[in-house]
Design an enzyme around this catalytic site. Sequence first.
Site: not given
Ligand code: CO
Length: 288
Positions: A139, A144, A185, A204
């Site tokens: 993730h 990110h 997010e 993700s």
């Molecule tokens: Co995150």
Amino acid sequence: MAVKPAVYGNSERPPRGDYSRGGEVAADYTCPQNYAAYTAADHDTYSRLYKRQSALLPGLACDEFIAALPSLGVSERIPRFEDINNKLFKATGWEVVAVPGLIPEVPFFTLLANRKFPVTDWIRKPEEFDYIVEPDIFHDLFGHVPLLFDPVFADHMQAYGAGGLKAHRLGACEQLSRLYWYTIEFGLMRQRGEIRAYGAGILSSAGELAYAVKNAEPQRIMLDVLRAMRTRYKIDSYQQTYFVIDSFQQLFDMTAPDFTPLYQQLRRMKELAADESLPEDAPAGTSA
Ligand code: CO
Ligand code: PHE
């Protein structure tokens, strides 16, 4: 134990990282990436997650993400943070640093304000392939890090870190963290008249990516900073509301003003449920 683990939300569950590591976790919560500890199964999990997720991106992820993804380097095994940093630092002055898991707000904001992105260094177990309750290396890296190669997004992340330290002083971390949730997010953006994802939690996730971009169920409304900070969120299901931007420059500009008066205003306003809709919400539609 050198540092205390962070516990998020109302969860009683202890975070699963090892926060002692034989004294290797520093006061800022960073630690060496424990590369030698990865097993063949760990590398295989990363490689299979990467392969599945990258195949899903066309038509669903934003252009900036797709363009930057190859900069993560190897996908057949877990990359070394050092190798990513060689490219990332040159591109935008950001670095990734290893952490044992979720970390508390102030150290998290401090790292971001210094252009250091904390990445959990452990990977999920094979039986958690489709779903994991807290962020792991897949993730954090896949979701990110690619956008930290984008100069505008990179500046926005640093500004968020500095804003987090301010929010902490003002007792407004919960409000600001909702904005993080609904942008960094779970944010969507319009590109060439279509909806695309830029949020790490979406990018993700094998299931939520198509859901967030295409499914008729959730509401998609144009980002309004105050509106997002009023809105509670669900951590254990797909989102019921997604906020949409037109560009990272727009996100940067919308979040640049001093939030101090917004936090004051928010104290007098009622919170909104994750699925609530308001007459003034601007639906994102599908054409920019
Ligand atoms: Co995150
Ligand atoms: N401008 C915000 C403040 O004054 C900080 C911030 C920047 C918040 C970027 C989110 C994103 O507090």
